[in-house]
Design a protein around this motif. Structure first.
Motif, mmCIF file in Angstrom:
data_model
loop_
_atom_site.group_PDB
_atom_site.id
_atom_site.type_symbol
_atom_site.label_atom_id
_atom_site.label_comp_id
_atom_site.label_asym_id
_atom_site.label_seq_id
_atom_site.Cartn_x
_atom_site.Cartn_y
_atom_site.Cartn_z
ATOM 1 N N GLY A 227 -26.199 -37.878 23.592
ATOM 2 C CA GLY A 227 -26.703 -36.865 23.422
ATOM 3 C C GLY A 227 -27.888 -36.982 22.637
ATOM 4 N N PRO A 228 -27.490 -36.295 21.608
ATOM 5 C CA PRO A 228 -27.965 -35.854 20.536
ATOM 6 C C PRO A 228 -28.587 -37.143 19.262
ATOM 7 C CG PRO A 228 -26.030 -35.210 19.981
ATOM 8 C CD PRO A 228 -26.152 -36.015 21.169
ATOM 9 N N ARG A 229 -29.317 -38.089 19.520
ATOM 10 C CA ARG A 229 -30.092 -39.156 18.984
ATOM 11 C C ARG A 229 -30.986 -38.275 17.781
ATOM 12 N NH1 ARG A 229 -29.595 -44.472 21.921
ATOM 13 N NH2 ARG A 229 -26.875 -44.630 22.744
ATOM 14 N N LEU A 230 -31.213 -39.136 16.572
ATOM 15 C CA LEU A 230 -31.845 -38.316 15.930
ATOM 16 C C LEU A 230 -32.334 -37.186 15.726
ATOM 17 C CD1 LEU A 230 -34.488 -41.687 15.974
ATOM 18 C CD2 LEU A 230 -32.853 -41.517 14.632
ATOM 19 N N ALA A 231 -31.596 -35.779 15.698
ATOM 20 C CA ALA A 231 -31.344 -35.084 15.815
ATOM 21 C C ALA A 231 -32.038 -34.323 14.592
ATOM 22 C CB ALA A 231 -30.565 -34.203 16.806
ATOM 23 N N ALA A 232 -33.117 -33.199 14.388
ATOM 24 C CA ALA A 232 -33.091 -32.372 13.526
ATOM 25 C C ALA A 232 -31.354 -31.433 13.206
ATOM 26 C CB ALA A 232 -34.670 -31.792 13.715
ATOM 27 N N PRO A 233 -32.112 -31.070 11.818
ATOM 28 C CA PRO A 233 -30.464 -30.628 11.630
ATOM 29 C C PRO A 233 -30.104 -29.037 12.257
ATOM 30 C CG PRO A 233 -32.096 -31.556 9.264
ATOM 31 C CD PRO A 233 -32.898 -31.275 10.894
ATOM 32 N N SER A 234 -29.162 -28.549 12.106
ATOM 33 C CA SER A 234 -28.734 -27.772 13.209
ATOM 34 C C SER A 234 -27.569 -27.116 12.876
ATOM 35 C CB SER A 234 -28.348 -28.239 14.539
ATOM 36 O OG SER A 234 -27.520 -28.730 14.639
ATOM 37 N N GLN A 235 -27.336 -25.817 13.133
ATOM 38 C CA GLN A 235 -25.766 -25.364 12.880
ATOM 39 C C GLN A 235 -23.971 -26.074 13.004
ATOM 40 O OE1 GLN A 235 -24.813 -21.819 14.518
ATOM 41 N NE2 GLN A 235 -22.962 -21.245 13.536
ATOM 42 N N GLU A 236 -25.031 -26.978 13.928
ATOM 43 C CA GLU A 236 -23.831 -28.129 14.138
ATOM 44 C C GLU A 236 -23.920 -29.738 13.745
ATOM 45 O OE1 GLU A 236 -21.825 -30.360 17.973
ATOM 46 O OE2 GLU A 236 -23.782 -29.257 18.556
ATOM 47 N N PHE A 237 -24.862 -29.731 13.743
ATOM 48 C CA PHE A 237 -25.253 -30.942 12.674
ATOM 49 C C PHE A 237 -25.824 -30.817 11.632
ATOM 50 C CE2 PHE A 237 -25.127 -32.280 17.326
ATOM 51 C CZ PHE A 237 -24.641 -32.918 16.942
ATOM 52 N N LEU A 238 -25.613 -30.660 10.526
ATOM 53 C CA LEU A 238 -26.132 -30.494 9.274
ATOM 54 C C LEU A 238 -27.152 -30.620 8.019
ATOM 55 C CD1 LEU A 238 -22.811 -28.953 6.854
ATOM 56 C CD2 LEU A 238 -24.011 -27.379 8.728
ATOM 57 N N LEU A 239 -26.740 -31.960 8.839
ATOM 58 C CA LEU A 239 -28.034 -32.709 8.436
ATOM 59 C C LEU A 239 -28.693 -34.357 9.343
ATOM 60 C CD1 LEU A 239 -26.483 -34.086 4.593
ATOM 61 C CD2 LEU A 239 -28.929 -32.711 5.125
ATOM 62 N N GLY A 240 -28.559 -33.102 10.031
ATOM 63 C CA GLY A 240 -29.296 -34.268 11.402
ATOM 64 C C GLY A 240 -28.376 -34.948 11.899
ATOM 65 N N THR A 241 -28.515 -35.704 12.899
ATOM 66 C CA THR A 241 -28.275 -37.225 13.371
ATOM 67 C C THR A 241 -29.058 -38.428 13.704
ATOM 68 O OG1 THR A 241 -28.675 -37.351 15.995
ATOM 69 C CG2 THR A 241 -26.697 -35.961 15.580
ATOM 70 N N ASP A 242 -27.812 -39.474 13.248
ATOM 71 C CA ASP A 242 -28.676 -41.018 13.240
ATOM 72 C C ASP A 242 -29.234 -41.157 14.503
ATOM 73 O OD1 ASP A 242 -26.531 -41.963 14.556
ATOM 74 O OD2 ASP A 242 -25.163 -42.875 12.622
ATOM 75 N N GLN A 243 -29.437 -42.561 14.639
ATOM 76 C CA GLN A 243 -30.074 -43.465 15.947
ATOM 77 C C GLN A 243 -28.853 -43.535 17.235
ATOM 78 O OE1 GLN A 243 -30.099 -44.920 12.970
ATOM 79 N NE2 GLN A 243 -28.264 -46.622 13.497
ATOM 80 N N LEU A 244 -27.869 -43.314 16.138
ATOM 81 C CA LEU A 244 -26.324 -43.790 17.559
ATOM 82 C C LEU A 244 -25.863 -42.126 17.460
ATOM 83 C CD1 LEU A 244 -24.804 -47.069 15.911
ATOM 84 C CD2 LEU A 244 -26.439 -46.844 18.179
ATOM 85 N N GLY A 245 -26.331 -41.171 17.139
ATOM 86 C CA GLY A 245 -26.057 -39.758 17.594
ATOM 87 C C GLY A 245 -24.951 -39.616 17.041
ATOM 88 N N ARG A 246 -24.982 -40.392 15.784
ATOM 89 C CA ARG A 246 -23.278 -39.558 14.355
ATOM 90 C C ARG A 246 -24.464 -38.878 13.888
ATOM 91 N NH1 ARG A 246 -22.793 -45.727 12.940
ATOM 92 N NH2 ARG A 246 -24.688 -45.908 12.433
ATOM 93 N N ASP A 247 -23.013 -38.034 12.995
ATOM 94 C CA ASP A 247 -23.561 -36.608 12.228
ATOM 95 C C ASP A 247 -23.475 -37.356 10.854
ATOM 96 O OD1 ASP A 247 -23.479 -34.126 11.056
ATOM 97 O OD2 ASP A 247 -21.595 -33.902 10.899
ATOM 98 N N SER A 248 -24.411 -36.917 10.046
ATOM 99 C CA SER A 248 -25.689 -37.319 9.141
ATOM 100 C C SER A 248 -24.834 -36.576 8.273
ATOM 101 C CB SER A 248 -27.167 -37.217 8.537
ATOM 102 O OG SER A 248 -27.663 -38.496 9.579
ATOM 103 N N PHE A 249 -24.391 -35.353 8.001
ATOM 104 C CA PHE A 249 -24.131 -34.926 7.086
ATOM 105 C C PHE A 249 -22.624 -35.639 6.593
ATOM 106 C CE2 PHE A 249 -20.572 -32.210 5.861
ATOM 107 C CZ PHE A 249 -21.434 -31.715 4.959
ATOM 108 N N SER A 250 -21.876 -35.919 7.783
ATOM 109 C CA SER A 250 -20.292 -36.147 7.255
ATOM 110 C C SER A 250 -20.764 -37.138 7.286
ATOM 111 C CB SER A 250 -19.648 -36.206 9.131
ATOM 112 O OG SER A 250 -19.394 -35.449 9.694
ATOM 113 N N ARG A 251 -21.190 -38.611 7.748
ATOM 114 C CA ARG A 251 -21.810 -39.931 6.885
ATOM 115 C C ARG A 251 -22.040 -40.051 5.783
ATOM 116 N NH1 ARG A 251 -21.373 -43.778 10.819
ATOM 117 N NH2 ARG A 251 -23.305 -45.309 8.987
ATOM 118 N N VAL A 252 -22.484 -39.679 5.097
ATOM 119 C CA VAL A 252 -22.658 -38.716 3.803
ATOM 120 C C VAL A 252 -21.443 -38.338 2.833
ATOM 121 C CG1 VAL A 252 -24.177 -37.346 2.488
ATOM 122 C CG2 VAL A 252 -25.272 -38.420 4.314
#
Length: 297
Positions: free
Chosen positions: A64-89
């Motif tokens: 669902g949330p591919r390339l999403a902007a930062p939000s309360q759930e995904f602090l740094l958004g998501t990447d092209q595969l929907g992975r959480d950018s904050f957790s990956r960083v």
């Protein structure tokens, strides 16, 4: 009545405590050094306690949330595969620090040994080792790294090996120069006259005098190593997917920069923070421990 050994031990302990207090006093005066220490501490703490900090599985693909902007759930958004950018960083910070400390630690150990041998050994061995150091340094670093990776294949171990090989001659040359200068000093000559062996002279008198400048040099090399590791991962020659890494995150962000800028920001900011932190810390240590620079200031 206290023995001579006990009195000497107390004197050494008091001297060490006084030197540490003087170091802390001088370090606190360097604001950039304090800032660097804070940034390095935060980065190291985030890498160590990453499993407790992350909010999502860093390699979990979500449709669902591919390339999403930062939000309360995904602090740094998501990447092209929907992975959480904050957790990956956060998890990705482990790779650059591991590469930096493993490669520079290996280069330091080998460089110290070869530098001591070159500086204290016979002239023919010194010339042979200098030729070896110059041969390694004659290759451009990036070209040498790409050649070794193309030969052995991209992996974390290969990146560590390449950086260790290219960094070792620098430390070896510093140790060799310092050892050669100390070799003709009066206290080394006095030790020899009292029957001290080469091993004792190197371990007790030479090594403590060369290890300080080396540690400062290593601390200032960490940002360069982080940048090299991120660059190799950006080119696809570092750690393999789906392992989180700052360079890989930056590469993904560059590929999708037209859709969203958040991936580039997420991958670039930690590299900048780490570089500034280790640079400020290394320069502060250099200012404190370099007597010539202190006199100039």
């Amino acid at each position: 009545m206290a023995s001579v050994e006990a009195i000497r031990a107390e004197a050494i302990d008091a001297k060490g405590t006084g030197a540490f207090r003087t170091f802390l006093k001088q370090f606190r005066k360097n604001r950039l050094g304090v800032l660097g220490a804070v940034l390095v501490t935060l980065i190291a703490a985030a890498a160590i306690f990453a499993p407790l900090i992350i909010t999502h599985d860093p390699i979990r693909i979500m449709v669902g949330p591919r390339l999403a902007a930062p939000s309360q759930e995904f602090l740094l958004g998501t990447d092209q595969l929907g992975r959480d950018s904050f957790s990956r960083v956060v998890m990705g910070g482990r790779i650059p620090l591991l590469v930096a400390f493993a490669s520079l630690g290996s280069a330091l150990v080998v460089g110290v040994v070869l530098g001591l041998i070159a500086g204290f050994g016979p002239r023919w061995l010194d010339n042979l080792l200098l030729l070896f150091f110059d041969t390694i340094r004659s290759f451009p670093g990036i070209i040498f790294a790409l050649a070794i990776i193309a030969l052995l294949g991209p992996s974390l171990a290969t990146v560590i090996l390449v950086i260790a090989i290219t960094s070792m001659p620098i430390y070896a040359r510093v140790v060799r120069t310092q050892t050669e200068a100390l070799r003709s000093s009066e206290y080394v000559a006095a030790e020899r006259s009292m029957g001290a062996g080469t091993t004792r002279i190197l371990a007790v008198h030479v090594l403590p005098n060369v290890i300080g400048p080396l540690l400062i040099l290593v601390s200032m090399d960490v940002p360069a190593v982080i940048a090299v590791e991120a660059g190799l991962s950006f080119l696809g020659m570092g750690v393999r997917p789906p392992t989180p890494d700052w360079g890989a995150i930056l590469n993904d962000g560059y590929s999708y920069i037209n859709q969203t800028p958040w991936l580039v920001i997420a991958g670039g900011i930690p590299i900048v923070i780490a570089t500034l932190g280790f640079t400020f810390l290394g320069e502060a240590l250099r200012d404190i421990f370099d007597p010539k620079l202190r006199k100039e200031l």
